[in-house]
Design an enzyme around this catalytic site. Sequence first.
Site, mmCIF file in Angstrom:
data_model
loop_
_atom_site.group_PDB
_atom_site.id
_atom_site.type_symbol
_atom_site.label_atom_id
_atom_site.label_comp_id
_atom_site.label_asym_id
_atom_site.label_seq_id
_atom_site.Cartn_x
_atom_site.Cartn_y
_atom_site.Cartn_z
ATOM 1 C CG HIS A 58 71.483 44.593 30.725
ATOM 2 N ND1 HIS A 58 72.981 44.480 30.093
ATOM 3 C CD2 HIS A 58 71.202 45.102 29.362
ATOM 4 C CE1 HIS A 58 73.297 44.616 28.904
ATOM 5 N NE2 HIS A 58 72.112 45.235 28.493
ATOM 6 C CD GLU A 68 41.064 45.697 45.620
ATOM 7 O OE1 GLU A 68 39.769 45.699 45.726
ATOM 8 O OE2 GLU A 68 41.675 44.789 45.865
ATOM 9 C CE LYS A 79 31.245 42.824 33.794
ATOM 10 N NZ LYS A 79 31.689 41.469 33.211
ATOM 11 C CD GLU A 107 40.828 38.330 36.823
ATOM 12 O OE1 GLU A 107 40.157 38.641 35.971
ATOM 13 O OE2 GLU A 107 41.151 38.522 37.906
ATOM 14 N N GLY A 125 36.185 42.022 32.382
ATOM 15 C CA GLY A 125 36.917 42.947 32.840
ATOM 16 C C GLY A 125 38.005 42.934 32.045
ATOM 17 N NE ARG A 126 40.009 36.867 32.253
ATOM 18 C CZ ARG A 126 39.021 36.378 32.972
ATOM 19 N NH1 ARG A 126 38.550 37.416 34.148
ATOM 20 N NH2 ARG A 126 38.390 35.401 32.967
ATOM 21 C CE LYS A 178 37.449 40.384 44.247
ATOM 22 N NZ LYS A 178 36.402 40.272 43.157
HETATM 23 O O1 F6P Z 1 38.796 40.433 41.463
HETATM 24 C C1 F6P Z 1 39.235 40.424 40.014
HETATM 25 C C2 F6P Z 1 37.961 41.196 39.109
HETATM 26 O O2 F6P Z 1 36.875 41.004 39.486
HETATM 27 C C3 F6P Z 1 38.512 41.387 37.896
HETATM 28 O O3 F6P Z 1 38.271 40.247 36.802
HETATM 29 C C4 F6P Z 1 38.137 42.655 37.343
HETATM 30 O O4 F6P Z 1 38.941 43.148 36.118
HETATM 31 C C5 F6P Z 1 38.536 43.476 38.442
HETATM 32 O O5 F6P Z 1 38.336 42.589 39.615
HETATM 33 C C6 F6P Z 1 37.780 44.744 38.938
HETATM 34 O O6 F6P Z 1 36.506 44.653 38.885
HETATM 35 P P1 F6P Z 1 35.540 46.029 38.731
HETATM 36 O O7 F6P Z 1 35.864 46.648 37.179
HETATM 37 O O8 F6P Z 1 34.145 45.384 38.830
HETATM 38 O O9 F6P Z 1 35.769 46.875 39.681
#
Ligand code: F6P
Length: 551
Positions: free
Chosen positions: A389, A218, A212, A358, A272-273, A515
């Site tokens: 199990h 990452e 987003k 979240e 995002g979620r 972060k």
């Molecule tokens: O760190 C949490 C977050 O902001 C989530 O809410 C989001 O889904 C995820 O990181 C990834 O964010 P992006 O889509 O901006 O890379």
Amino acid sequence: MNDMPSTAESLTETPEWRALLAHRADIEPVRLRELFAADPGRADTMTAVAGDLVVDYSKHLVTARTMELLLDLARAVGIEQARDAMFAGEHINVTEDRAVLHTALRLPRSARLVVDGQDVVADVHEVLDAMGEFTDRVRDGRWRGATGEKITTVVNIGIGGSDLGPVMVTRALRHYHDGPQVRFVSNVDPADLTGVLAGLDPASTLFVVASKTFSTLETLCNATAARRWVVAALGEQAVASHFVAVSTHAERVAAFGIDPVNMFGFWEWVGGRYSVDSAIGLSVMCAIGRERFAELLAGFRMVDEHFVSAPLERNVPVLLGLLGVWYTSVLGAQSRVVLPYANDLVRFPAYLQQLTMESNGKSVRVDGSAVSCATGEIFWGEPGTNGQHAFFQLLHQGTHLVPADFIGFGRSTDDLPVVDGSGSMHEVLMANMFAQAKVLAFGKSAAEIRAEGVAEELVAHKVMPGGRPSTTILAPVLSPSSLGQLIALYEHEVFVEGVVWGIDSFDQWGVELGKEQASVLGPVLGGVGDPGSGDGSTDNLIRTYRRMAKE
Ligand code: F6P
């Protein structure tokens, strides 16, 4: 904040809350066996329907009076006004001053919704059309790699909401997968990307970089490494045909080297979620095609329409959200276990972890004041029968109160006969689901165990206490539509809980400091001097890490 209920009055000071607390004493001695015996119609009364989802909540530690009191609370906090404000595009995400409009992602083309001066439905369908055209080309081989190869693998690079939704849905809809294979990379641990790329041919691999913000560490690390992998094999000019992006941020996409014509956009009003049904679902559409994706969206919409129109007493997201509040804030439960009796839903609990935790893992309300009761549920789970199990022992005889969500289907997409060649493995699966919910609820008493002639010293060990609550959700078959319905059900349930607790379910400030600290500590790890992290534990750990890194 517009029409959202005021949080000036603490939830726990309201008469509705006090009435619920007082009622707790009436419920605590009650046994589920007695409730069912006293009311033969209980299972019928406490079963509600949303779209194709049949939801039995009769095995909860509630009476008709409990539900009345919970519904009084819902009315007192203005649940319907809050819901309508969300659907209308008001800025209910107060701390970020944003609308919350994932429900607009599944409106039909004929609908119109003007938000902040813009018809968002037209925007949504413009992107859906672009996604459809692109995925058609990938699927039928018109989109080629730099050397003219057909794309056989799509790798989605993203994390959090830009990964969990696409992973979960692609896995869940395995049976409908008729496009290229789709893989997912999320973790900044290089093992993730390396493992996924092993055996892939750059010439036939397409990367979807999904973020987003297009600033997530990452994702940028993984996308940069993937770019190096492509360029090393095929040259710089190959980036254009091997990378597309999904983002709200065209400038950052361009700065990364992806032409914004190969970018599929979405909007600040999609959290995002809550984004798997936006362009973030591009990899899902590559796997299942645009028609199936449209069925997924139609499924979401069925439950949206139910949430908007069903009376509160039959409104499934409202009822389940209120039950979440009842267990978390009144009866003291800390977690909820999600038990899909469908192996293809293996990632559904992980998906729900982000969606729910979240969203509602907050301890201040929208006005910044502290919450006055427990909020947020810890979601966890595994598909049945595997969980049986592993951790079911604790569910049946442990000391924790863990409400359970059982999710099952009338038909299997891939049934097989049982060992002797007759019957159905799906029936075995479902028999287990019904059995587990039954045993959790009704247990087995010491008297019943003694009557079977069990040695006295074992009786206490074999007692099954019962009284362990669960919801059972049944749908006809795991399909794009029923999956969309399930996701929307949980989205709205989370919303209902958030409104009752008076929190902003749509921000996530709690993830930011970690972060920042990681970016400060990153350069320190490779240094030689005093780590100077500001605390003795972290300093010591960094020294040990440096030593181990050299060994
Ligand atoms: O760190 C949490 C977050 O902001 C989530 O809410 C989001 O889904 C995820 O990181 C990834 O964010 P992006 O889509 O901006 O890379």
